[in-house]
Write an enzyme that holds these catalytic residues in place. Structure first.
Site, short mmCIF file in Angstrom:
data_model
loop_
_atom_site.label_atom_id
_atom_site.label_comp_id
_atom_site.label_asym_id
_atom_site.label_seq_id
_atom_site.Cartn_x
_atom_site.Cartn_y
_atom_site.Cartn_z
N LEU A 78 0.85 -1.19 0.00
CA LEU A 78 0.00 0.00 0.00
C LEU A 78 0.89 1.24 0.00
O LEU A 78 2.04 1.18 0.43
CB LEU A 78 -0.93 -0.02 1.22
CG LEU A 78 -2.02 -1.10 1.13
CD1 LEU A 78 -2.66 -1.34 2.50
CD2 LEU A 78 -3.07 -0.73 0.10
N CYS A 82 3.87 7.07 -4.58
CA CYS A 82 4.75 7.93 -3.77
C CYS A 82 6.02 7.22 -3.32
O CYS A 82 7.12 7.68 -3.60
CB CYS A 82 3.95 8.50 -2.59
SG CYS A 82 4.97 9.31 -1.36
N CYS A 87 7.36 10.53 -5.08
CA CYS A 87 7.91 11.44 -4.06
C CYS A 87 9.22 10.94 -3.44
O CYS A 87 10.16 11.71 -3.26
CB CYS A 87 6.94 11.66 -2.89
SG CYS A 87 5.20 11.65 -3.29
N HIS A 137 7.88 0.59 1.98
CA HIS A 137 6.73 -0.22 1.54
C HIS A 137 6.26 -1.12 2.69
O HIS A 137 5.06 -1.26 2.95
CB HIS A 137 7.12 -1.16 0.39
CG HIS A 137 7.41 -0.48 -0.91
ND1 HIS A 137 7.32 0.87 -1.11
CD2 HIS A 137 7.81 -0.99 -2.11
CE1 HIS A 137 7.64 1.16 -2.37
NE2 HIS A 137 7.94 0.05 -2.99
N PHE A 499 16.40 30.18 16.52
CA PHE A 499 17.45 30.76 15.69
C PHE A 499 18.65 29.83 15.60
O PHE A 499 19.01 29.23 16.59
CB PHE A 499 17.84 32.12 16.30
CG PHE A 499 18.59 32.99 15.36
CD1 PHE A 499 18.00 33.46 14.21
CD2 PHE A 499 19.90 33.32 15.64
CE1 PHE A 499 18.71 34.28 13.34
CE2 PHE A 499 20.61 34.13 14.77
CZ PHE A 499 20.02 34.61 13.62
P1 FAD Z 1 -1.27 6.56 -6.69
O1 FAD Z 1 -0.32 6.66 -5.59
O2 FAD Z 1 -0.75 6.53 -8.09
O3 FAD Z 1 -2.14 5.27 -6.42
C1 FAD Z 1 -2.89 4.65 -7.41
C2 FAD Z 1 -2.78 3.16 -7.18
O4 FAD Z 1 -3.66 2.49 -8.06
C3 FAD Z 1 -1.38 2.62 -7.45
O5 FAD Z 1 -0.89 2.02 -6.28
C4 FAD Z 1 -1.60 1.59 -8.55
O6 FAD Z 1 -0.80 0.44 -8.40
C5 FAD Z 1 -3.07 1.26 -8.38
N1 FAD Z 1 -3.71 0.74 -9.57
C6 FAD Z 1 -3.71 1.22 -10.82
N2 FAD Z 1 -4.47 0.46 -11.62
C7 FAD Z 1 -4.97 -0.51 -10.85
C8 FAD Z 1 -5.84 -1.60 -11.08
N3 FAD Z 1 -6.38 -1.85 -12.27
N4 FAD Z 1 -6.14 -2.41 -10.05
C9 FAD Z 1 -5.62 -2.20 -8.83
N5 FAD Z 1 -4.81 -1.18 -8.55
C10 FAD Z 1 -4.51 -0.35 -9.55
N6 FAD Z 1 3.54 14.92 -4.11
C11 FAD Z 1 3.93 15.50 -2.96
O7 FAD Z 1 3.08 15.92 -2.17
N7 FAD Z 1 5.25 15.63 -2.65
C12 FAD Z 1 6.23 15.21 -3.49
O8 FAD Z 1 7.41 15.36 -3.20
C13 FAD Z 1 5.85 14.61 -4.71
N8 FAD Z 1 6.79 14.19 -5.56
C14 FAD Z 1 6.41 13.64 -6.74
C15 FAD Z 1 7.39 13.28 -7.64
C16 FAD Z 1 7.03 12.76 -8.85
C17 FAD Z 1 8.10 12.36 -9.83
C18 FAD Z 1 5.66 12.57 -9.16
C19 FAD Z 1 5.25 11.97 -10.47
C20 FAD Z 1 4.67 12.92 -8.27
C21 FAD Z 1 5.03 13.47 -7.05
N9 FAD Z 1 4.08 13.86 -6.13
C22 FAD Z 1 4.47 14.47 -4.98
C23 FAD Z 1 2.64 13.60 -6.35
C24 FAD Z 1 2.20 12.34 -5.60
O9 FAD Z 1 3.08 11.29 -5.89
C25 FAD Z 1 0.78 11.96 -5.99
O10 FAD Z 1 -0.05 13.09 -5.80
C26 FAD Z 1 0.23 10.80 -5.16
O11 FAD Z 1 1.10 9.72 -5.20
C27 FAD Z 1 -1.16 10.42 -5.68
O12 FAD Z 1 -1.70 9.41 -4.90
P2 FAD Z 1 -2.95 8.57 -5.46
O13 FAD Z 1 -3.34 7.64 -4.37
O14 FAD Z 1 -3.95 9.47 -6.02
O15 FAD Z 1 -2.34 7.74 -6.68
C1 KPC Z 2 7.68 7.79 3.06
C2 KPC Z 2 6.37 7.27 3.37
O1 KPC Z 2 5.75 7.68 4.33
C3 KPC Z 2 5.80 6.25 2.50
S1 KPC Z 2 5.00 6.89 1.09
C4 KPC Z 2 3.44 7.38 1.74
C5 KPC Z 2 2.32 6.58 1.24
S2 KPC Z 2 0.91 6.97 2.08
O2 KPC Z 2 1.17 7.00 3.55
O3 KPC Z 2 -0.10 5.94 1.79
O4 KPC Z 2 0.41 8.26 1.66
#
Ligand code: FAD
Ligand code: KPC
Length: 521
Positions: A78, A82, A87, A137, A499
């Site tokens: 899960l 990210c 991230c 993870h 500070f």
């Molecule tokens: P996701 O985390 O993408 O979750 C979607 C899930 O759906 C995935 O686990 C995937 O495996 C699953 N899935 C897809 N299809 C299926 C299916 N058919 N069946 C079952 N599961 C499926 N945000 C910040 O706030 N700080 C940061 O520093 C930051 N850095 C970033 C750096 C990069 C390079 C990128 C691309 C993004 C970054 N972000 C950051 C944005 C952040 O990563 C996203 O906003 C966040 O991860 C979105 O979460 P989510 O749950 O919407 O999507």
């Molecule tokens: C660095 C870390 O906390 C793992 S990435 C966060 C995934 S979640 O807590 O589900 O937003």
């Protein structure tokens, strides 16, 4: 007692790590990772499809409210993108960029090795991340199962059958509601040659990088990800050419702050070509990148390189929901929701990157939790607004509220406090200085950061804050809430600084708070 904590079949973090590593190496060998209480007679209140930040936080919130949820993800952990490709690797690379800039700035001085003309490895850092990422993870799975009592099915892609029914891992699951939390993925590069070996986005970089990139890197894009990765590649000693269609760092609202950040990038040797369009990526006989052809305002150019990184934004993973449920999407493919996170399909909710910008963790987690509350019958209303923001160059750049230009358009008595102050020596001043910038302040003063506080002189309220340095974004989260609540210069001046603090706003405010009519500093 915490639910699940003392269950006989609890896995430790180390055991989760081992299981996740096995599943990532060979998903079929491990099969669906199932934590479902078959003995619980209650129907699921919601199935979260996608177990990233939105699905995991939605699940945790719904569970905390006493409801019953199921979260399904095709990955064996899960937490979603990210910790796997977004991230966390971005922060690894940005940390390296900051460390390397310091080491290169003091190359051969003090205790720093001589890095002049030396390339450091990109692949070693990628490999280090890939080995290390299963630790976080494992914590996600441990926390979700053993502490939060979340029900899940992992390592199993989900298929939506109808508004209540999902198939995954060879089983059919039904729920009162579906919550779509499928996230987004990198938008493709639409140019001939984009399939060549050596062309990467943020996800393929950490999954498939198979050899050390050569001395020249082409980065396509000018947004957060392009800049963050471009700065890292540059800090490894490589020539980095950024091909940017519009303006790089366009999202930084304050012109002076953007200029400071951009000037530091240029000073580190990054080459930026604005108005550039990639025409073609040309491969060699082994189908590896050999050069990039681009159209620029000064005519066509060709760049020899074996490594191209593109970051052209994110595309919501909405296709399955459109096909199965007919949910409405916008022009960018984002699932349209109302303020209760309800999609156009009755009883189906959506959250996170799938519902469009801002695609940030705060929004994913918060909208997931709001969707859970809506599922549980609460009347909720969520639209992200007035959030603080940040990105990395070699620095951390944080901002909230208005930039100076917008502030001057909206308010007639704008007061600015900043460091370095306007002075004859420009930015070549050894302040601001704090953790991680002290050596710069003493020996490379123009590199020690920039910060600015913008006030409305009439109401004495803070309108915006902007920071280039290190360690400020944490404070910006809390400062943003105070600014939303109407924080004044007088209240700031009452705070107690630790500070040397990364944000000098408290002490700057205290120097001027005695003035009945505020003036710049
Ligand atoms: P996701 O985390 O993408 O979750 C979607 C899930 O759906 C995935 O686990 C995937 O495996 C699953 N899935 C897809 N299809 C299926 C299916 N058919 N069946 C079952 N599961 C499926 N945000 C910040 O706030 N700080 C940061 O520093 C930051 N850095 C970033 C750096 C990069 C390079 C990128 C691309 C993004 C970054 N972000 C950051 C944005 C952040 O990563 C996203 O906003 C966040 O991860 C979105 O979460 P989510 O749950 O919407 O999507
Ligand atoms: C660095 C870390 O906390 C793992 S990435 C966060 C995934 S979640 O807590 O589900 O937003």
């Amino acid at each position: 007692a915490e639910p699940g904590r003392n269950r006989a079949d609890a896995l430790s973090v180390a055991q989760w790590k081992e299981k996740i590593e096995r599943a990532l190496a060979c998903p079929q060998a491990v099969g669906p990772i199932r934590n479902i209480k078959d003995e619980d007679p209650r129907p699921f209140d919601a199935i979260f499809i996608g177990g990233g930040a939105a699905g995991r936080f939605g699940s945790a919130y719904l569970r905390a409210m006493g409801g019953r949820q199921l979260v399904i993800d095709c990955w064996p952990f899960l937490g979603g993108a990210c910790p796997h490709s977004a991230c966390v690797p971005h922060h690894v690379f940005s940390d390296c960029a900051a460390e390397l800039m310091l080491a290169r700035s003091f190359s051969g001085e003090l205790w720093f090795p001589d890095l002049r003309e030396k390339l450091t490895s990109i692949k070693e850092v990628v490999d280090l991340f890939r080995k290390g990422r299963t630790g976080p993870h494992a914590v996600m799975n441990y926390q979700s199962r053993e502490q939060l009592d979340i029900e899940f099915l992992l390592n199993a892609p989900a298929r939506i059958l109808d508004r209540h029914t999902v198939e995954a891992g060879g089983e059919i699951f039904r729920a009162r509601h579906l919550v779509l939390t499928l996230g987004a993925e990198a938008a493709p590069l639409e140019a001939p040659g984009s399939e060549l070996v050596g062309v990467h986005n943020y996800a393929t970089l950490v999954e498939t990088l198979d050899r050390e990139p050569g001395a020249t890197v082409v980065v396509i894009g000018g947004g957060k990800t392009a800049v963050e990765y471009g700065c890292f590649f540059n800090a490894t000693g490589r020539r980095v050419i950024m091909l940017v269609r519009n303006r790089p760092l366009d999202m930084i609202p304050d012109r002076e702050t953007r200029a400071y950040a951009l000037e530091r990038m240029l000073q580190q040797g990054i080459e930026i070509i604005e108005g550039a369009d990639v025409v073609e990526i040309v491969g060699d006989s082994a189908r590896r990148v050999a050069r990039v052809v681009a159209a620029t305002p000064d005519g066509p150019i060709e760049i020899e390189t074996d490594f191209v990184f593109h970051a052209l934004g994110e595309r919501p993973r909405s296709r399955m929901a459109v096909e199965a449920l007919g949910v409405e999407i916008d022009a960018k493919g984002a699932v349209i929701v109302d303020e209760a996170l309800q999609t156009s399909a009755p009883g189906v909710f959506a959250a996170g990157d799938l519902i469009g910008s801002p695609m940030e963790m705060f929004k994913a987690r918060k909208s997931g939790a709001y969707a859970a509350r809506a599922v549980m019958g609460e009347k909720v209303s969520y639209r992200p607004r007035d959030w603080p923001d940040f990105l990395h160059t070699h620095y951390e750049v944080s901002w909230l509220g208005l930039g100076e230009e917008d502030a001057r358009e909206k308010f007639k008595n704008v007061v600015v406090m900043k460091l370095p102050p306007d002075n004859p020596d420009g930015l070549n001043i050894g302040l601001p200085a704090s953790d991680r910038t002290m050596l710069y302040a003493m020996a490379r003063p123009h590199m020690s950061g920039f910060q600015k506080l913008i006030l409305d002189g009439d109401s004495r309220r803070v309108l915006g804050a902007h920071h280039v340095g290190y360690g400020a974004k944490d404070g910006f989260q809390y400062l943003n809430a105070l600014v939303r609540g109407g924080l004044t210069i007088d209240q700031l001046a009452e705070m107690d600084e630790l500070f040397l603090n990364p944000t000098y706003f408290i002490q700057l405010a205290r120097l001027r708070a005695g003035q009945p009519n505020l003036t710049n500093l």
